[in-house]
Design an enzyme around this catalytic site. Structure first.
Site, PDB file in Angstrom:
ATOM      1  N   GLY A 184      11.340  -3.021   5.418  1.00 17.34           N
ATOM      2  CA  GLY A 184      10.772  -4.251   5.417  1.00 17.34           C
ATOM      3  C   GLY A 184      10.185  -4.417   3.855  1.00 17.34           C
ATOM      4  N   HIS A 185       9.638  -3.496   3.288  1.00 18.24           N
ATOM      5  CA  HIS A 185       9.308  -3.683   1.643  1.00 18.24           C
ATOM      6  C   HIS A 185      10.509  -4.003   0.982  1.00 18.24           C
ATOM      7  CE1 HIS A 185       5.753  -1.260   3.220  1.00 18.24           C
ATOM      8  NE2 HIS A 185       5.238  -2.020   2.466  1.00 18.24           N
ATOM      9  N   MET A 241       0.761  -1.021   0.140  1.00 21.47           N
ATOM     10  CA  MET A 241      -0.219  -0.027  -0.137  1.00 21.47           C
ATOM     11  C   MET A 241       0.829   1.191   0.016  1.00 21.47           C
ATOM     12  SD  MET A 241      -3.449  -1.057   2.188  1.00 21.47           S
ATOM     13  CE  MET A 241      -2.831  -0.526   3.653  1.00 21.47           C
ATOM     14  N   GLY A 285       5.403 -10.150   4.237  1.00 20.25           N
ATOM     15  CA  GLY A 285       6.106 -10.090   5.355  1.00 20.25           C
ATOM     16  C   GLY A 285       5.188 -11.114   6.528  1.00 20.25           C
ATOM     17  N   LYS A 301       5.537 -10.457   9.484  1.00 21.39           N
ATOM     18  CA  LYS A 301       4.880  -9.377  10.612  1.00 21.39           C
ATOM     19  C   LYS A 301       3.147  -9.147  10.459  1.00 21.39           C
ATOM     20  CE  LYS A 301       3.985  -4.718  11.769  1.00 21.39           C
ATOM     21  NZ  LYS A 301       2.837  -4.303  11.071  1.00 21.39           N
ATOM     22  N   ASP A 302       2.778  -9.467   9.192  1.00 18.03           N
ATOM     23  CA  ASP A 302       1.074  -9.633   8.938  1.00 18.03           C
ATOM     24  C   ASP A 302       0.995 -10.984   9.055  1.00 18.03           C
ATOM     25  OD1 ASP A 302       0.406  -6.519   8.897  1.00 18.03           O
ATOM     26  OD2 ASP A 302       1.761  -6.805   7.218  1.00 18.03           O
ATOM     27  N   GLN A 359     -10.292  -2.521   2.540  1.00 18.69           N
ATOM     28  CA  GLN A 359      -9.769  -3.390   3.766  1.00 18.69           C
ATOM     29  C   GLN A 359      -9.691  -2.305   5.070  1.00 18.69           C
ATOM     30  OE1 GLN A 359      -5.776  -4.338   1.705  1.00 18.69           O
ATOM     31  NE2 GLN A 359      -4.928  -3.766   3.774  1.00 18.69           N
ATOM     32  N   VAL A 382      11.003  -7.177   9.442  1.00 12.35           N
ATOM     33  CA  VAL A 382      12.431  -6.441   9.610  1.00 12.35           C
ATOM     34  C   VAL A 382      12.094  -5.451  10.788  1.00 12.35           C
ATOM     35  CG1 VAL A 382      13.948  -4.843   8.626  1.00 12.35           C
ATOM     36  CG2 VAL A 382      12.837  -6.582   6.852  1.00 12.35           C
TER      37      VAL A 382
HETATM   38  O1  PAF Z   1       0.105  -5.705   3.748  1.00 15.81           O
HETATM   39  C1  PAF Z   1      -0.678  -4.786   2.809  1.00 15.81           C
HETATM   40  O2  PAF Z   1       0.262  -3.658   2.769  1.00 15.81           O
HETATM   41  C2  PAF Z   1      -1.721  -4.978   2.213  1.00 15.81           C
HETATM   42  O3  PAF Z   1      -2.600  -5.858   3.199  1.00 15.81           O
HETATM   43  C3  PAF Z   1      -1.731  -5.497   0.867  1.00 15.81           C
HETATM   44  C4  PAF Z   1      -1.248  -7.272   0.948  1.00 15.81           C
HETATM   45  C5  PAF Z   1      -1.061  -4.837   0.145  1.00 15.81           C
HETATM   46  C6  PAF Z   1      -3.293  -5.725   0.301  1.00 15.81           C
HETATM   47  O4  PAF Z   1      -3.719  -4.408   0.243  1.00 15.81           O
END
Ligand code: PAF
Length: 282
Positions: free
Chosen positions: A36-37, A30, A147, A149-150, A61, A176
């Site tokens: 981390g990304h 997002m 990740g 983390k989620d 979401q 991370v």
């Molecule tokens: O983890 C996230 O940033 C979001 O939940 C994702 C997986 C990009 C879906 O919108």
């Protein structure tokens, strides 16, 4: 690096790569990219011929009173990070392109979406599963990177990919952390310096729980964590729960591999973190 703003165009490009025999990696985000990304991007660079990063703040979401509008959107910085990290395509669709007024289809991963964060953010995981299944159908990834983390999101998406026969392999990537232990999150930017200091207690408490887990009863470990979290000033606990690593059901003392997952508000910012713990066989 190409920036693609239209789903149909992205789909055509991905299909062409697929036909040419390229392996495609997708890093769904997002935006508000952080280290981390970047760790996901470099994994994809190693594994895949082509890396696609999606940047889309997914409205479905977020709950009505959540931070959709104030979610950080530093587009220029994000594009610079992607460029520096050898991303091939950034997919940045508009909300209308992804969810037209006529959109009526949603993906629900039953049971797994009804606990932990799902209890406090109804419809959140349905929103995540729906957008990710669209992203898979738009970019045909061989691998998609998420990740740990989620953790709940990761497990739900693994289940979804299997249940719906997506060709995509879900690649879990380690959390991370800052040197202080704080798990990186785009939402950390909401924290004041003082709140950031306070929030270190979350990762510290989980780290201590890993040690206790080796020789203590599960309920003892959980109670201890709750007691410590309750002492954090200016905070509110959504949950602190120990679940089965594979299916997110509530763990007991016989569960070998568990995840201790917590969600804690520090001021107006909701933070999540977790640790994976494995019982040593006796
Ligand atoms: O983890 C996230 O940033 C979001 O939940 C994702 C997986 C990009 C879906 O919108």
């Amino acid at each position: 690096m190409k920036v693609i703003k239209n789903a149909l165009q992205m789909q055509k490009i991905a299909l062409k790569h697929l036909r040419d025999g390229d392996e495609i990696g997708l890093v769904p985000t997002m935006g508000a990219l952080h280290e981390g990304h970047i760790s996901l991007l470099s994994k994809s660079e190693k594994n895949d011929d082509i890396t696609i990063v999606s940047i889309f703040v997914n409205p479905i979401q977020f709950g009505v009173n959540e931070d959709y509008l104030k979610y950080p959107r530093p587009i220029k910085k994000d594009l610079d990070i992607c460029r520096k990290n050898h991303v091939d395509y950034v997919f940045m669709p508009s909300v209308d392109d992804m969810f037209s007024q006529e959109h009526r289809t949603f993906v629900e991963v039953q049971k797994m979406q009804d606990i932990l964060c799902g209890l406090f953010r109804p419809a959140h995981f349905e929103g995540v599963a729906t957008v990710v299944s669209k992203l898979f159908n738009i970019s045909y990834p061989d691998r998609a990177y998420f990740g740990i983390k989620d953790f709940q999101q990761l497990k739900i998406l693994e289940r979804m990919a299997r249940d719906l026969n997506f060709r995509t392999k879900i690649i879990p990537c380690p959390t991370v952390r800052e040197r202080s232990g704080l798990a990186l999150s785009s939402r950390n930017s909401y924290l004041s310096e003082e709140e950031k200091n306070i929030s270190l207690k979350i990762s510290k408490t989980l780290k201590e729980a890993v040690h206790e887990f080796r020789n203590k009863d599960l309920n003892f470990v959980k109670r201890n964590v709750l007691n410590k979290l309750r002492k954090i000033p200016n905070s509110r606990i959504d949950y602190a729960e120990i679940v089965n690593f594979s299916n997110l059901s509530i763990a007991d003392n016989n569960t070998k591999r568990v995840v201790f997952a917590v969600a804690v508000w520090i001021g107006k910012t909701r933070l999540i973190d977790n640790v994976i713990m494995t019982k040593r066989s006796k």
